[in-house]
Design an enzyme around this catalytic site. Structure first.
Site, mmCIF file in Angstrom:
data_model
loop_
_atom_site.group_PDB
_atom_site.id
_atom_site.type_symbol
_atom_site.label_atom_id
_atom_site.label_comp_id
_atom_site.label_asym_id
_atom_site.label_seq_id
_atom_site.Cartn_x
_atom_site.Cartn_y
_atom_site.Cartn_z
ATOM 1 N N HIS A 150 0.833 -1.205 0.000
ATOM 2 C CA HIS A 150 0.000 0.000 0.000
ATOM 3 C C HIS A 150 0.870 1.259 0.000
ATOM 4 C CE1 HIS A 150 -3.133 2.854 1.381
ATOM 5 N NE2 HIS A 150 -2.189 3.306 2.189
ATOM 6 N N GLU A 151 1.889 1.303 0.852
ATOM 7 C CA GLU A 151 2.749 2.484 0.938
ATOM 8 C C GLU A 151 3.596 2.647 -0.323
ATOM 9 O OE1 GLU A 151 2.243 4.578 3.184
ATOM 10 O OE2 GLU A 151 1.016 3.352 4.518
ATOM 11 N N HIS A 173 1.667 4.344 -3.122
ATOM 12 C CA HIS A 173 1.634 5.810 -3.075
ATOM 13 C C HIS A 173 2.794 6.404 -3.873
ATOM 14 C CE1 HIS A 173 -1.714 6.667 -0.466
ATOM 15 N NE2 HIS A 173 -1.264 5.908 0.514
ATOM 16 N N GLU A 214 -6.143 7.270 -0.964
ATOM 17 C CA GLU A 214 -5.909 6.123 -0.082
ATOM 18 C C GLU A 214 -6.614 4.879 -0.616
ATOM 19 O OE1 GLU A 214 -3.984 5.752 2.530
ATOM 20 O OE2 GLU A 214 -3.255 7.818 2.468
#
Length: 402
Positions: free
Chosen positions: A273-274, A277, A338
């Site tokens: 997930h990070e 980004h 997000e």
């Protein structure tokens, strides 16, 4: 100069010197103008110093007389080595924007307040004349406003970009190169802030996180953006349940997050997930949106400080305007990014052979943890992140696809 170079290359001594000695070249040029004759002699000597042998070879060249030169002082710029100055680099555009951002608000307040004071100081007849003049020129004013709107629309249309991996159309004011420079400055600041809290690279926790990041990068190397970034891991000793990745690939994860994670599958999903980004350029996209909103809100701030009769009401209107912009635009946009990172991160984790069912389980654990701790939970419309419950529902929908 051509005669000098030809003599040097024809010289048998010059052929003995290797190319790396050219850096030790020193040129001494001297012009002599005798008063008793029109003839002038230009003497040029070139000394090549061999740092390895210690030998010095000199060459004298006397060209034929040319047109008379006027008498003047002797030029002796001898003994100086050629060098270049250090390269000057401009500040990154996002950093310049961060500096200008508070200044433009101050200028808007000063301008709006000045307009209000000027209007109040006008006599009633002058105010009526101004109103009459504005009404007479209403079409000119409307045309000017229309031109301004067209310029803003053209600016927005020329800065549209396609998001990698998802193909979503987005607004991108700052280039990737400019934001990478900003990311480097931010990374240095974080490294200085967490210098005393960084876990040693030999620590097992650091080794596990590093291994998962490398595995994610290896299994997703078919994505060009993954190969363009150099991933670096930093584990911070802190109870905070947090992790983030800067656009330049610096991964920061806190030990509090590692304690909240149950297994390596959940760790893979969180890191995916990070990393998503950074791959999607969300930091530059969010900064671009904030930049455009700030510029548009300057006009509204000028109107608020010009139309409100007192400074107290102007300050209240200023605060309300900022909160409405945050709640109606910035926070919903952050939740959208997000959710997109959840989707792409789950795909990255699936390609790394992680059990994607661990994603919803992790957010269920986080929801239970918040309930047991008794900490108040903000409603989703006040938060920059989706609620735990909505995240669980979204990941459950994505699992069959990934």
């Amino acid at each position: 100069m051509a005669l000098l170079c030809g003599s040097l290359f024809r010289s048998s001594h010059f052929s003995l010197l290797s190319s790396h000695l050219i850096g030790n070249l020193r040129v001494c040029r001297r012009a002599v103008y005798p008063q008793s004759s029109w003839r002038n002699t230009i003497s040029t000597s070139v000394r090549l110093r061999a740092s390895l042998t210690g030998r010095t070879t000199s060459y004298q060249i006397y060209p034929k007389a040319t047109a008379p030169l006027p008498c003047g002082p002797v030029l002796t710029p001898c003994g100086h080595y050629f060098h270049t100055s250090a390269r000057l680099r401009a500040l990154p555009a996002p950093l310049i924007w961060m500096i200008i951002k508070p200044l433009q608000k101050i200028m808007a307040i000063i301008l709006g307040r000045s307009i209000r004071k000027w209007w109040v100081a006008l006599p009633d007849k002058r105010q009526q004349l101004v109103r009459k003049y504005a009404w007479q020129k209403r079409w000119h004013l409307a045309g000017g406003a229309g031109v301004a709107i067209m310029i803003v629309a053209l600016f927005l249309l020329t800065h549209l970009d396609e998001s990698p991996l998802t193909g979503r159309t987005r607004l991108l004011v700052f280039s990737k190169e400019n934001y990478m420079e900003m990311a480097a400055l931010t990374s240095d600041a974080y490294m200085e802030e967490y210098a005393e809290l960084l876990v040693p690279v030999t620590d097992p926790r650091h080794q596990v996180v590093k291994g998962v990041v490398q595995h994610l990068a290896q299994r997703n190397k078919d994505i060009p953006e993954v190969n363009d970034i150099s991933w670096t891991v930093h584990v911070v000793q802190s109870p905070s349940v947090n992790a983030f990745v800067l656009p330049n690939g610096n991964v920061f994860i806190f030990t509090g997050m590692l304690e909240a994670i149950a297994d390596v599958h959940q760790l893979t999903i969180i890191l995916g997930h990070e990393m998503a980004h950074a791959l999607l350029g969300h930091a530059a996209e969010q900064a671009s949106m904030s930049h455009v909103l700030e510029l548009l809100s300057v006009v509204l701030l000028i109107a608020i400080w010009a139309m409100c009769p007192h400074d107290s009401l102007s300050m209240l209107g200023h605060w309300v305007q900022g909160k409405l912009r945050e709640l109606l635009f910035q926070r919903p946009f952050s939740r959208k990014l997000e959710a997109e990172a959840d989707q792409v991160g789950l795909q990255l984790a699936a390609k790394a052979c992680a059990d994607v069912r661990a994603g919803p389980v992790f957010w269920q654990q986080m929801e239970l943890r918040d309930q047991l701790s008794g900490e108040p939970t903000l409603p989703e419309w006040l938060s920059t992140h989706p609620s735990h419950r909505n995240r669980v529902a979204q990941l459950d929908r994505l699992i069959p696809e990934v």
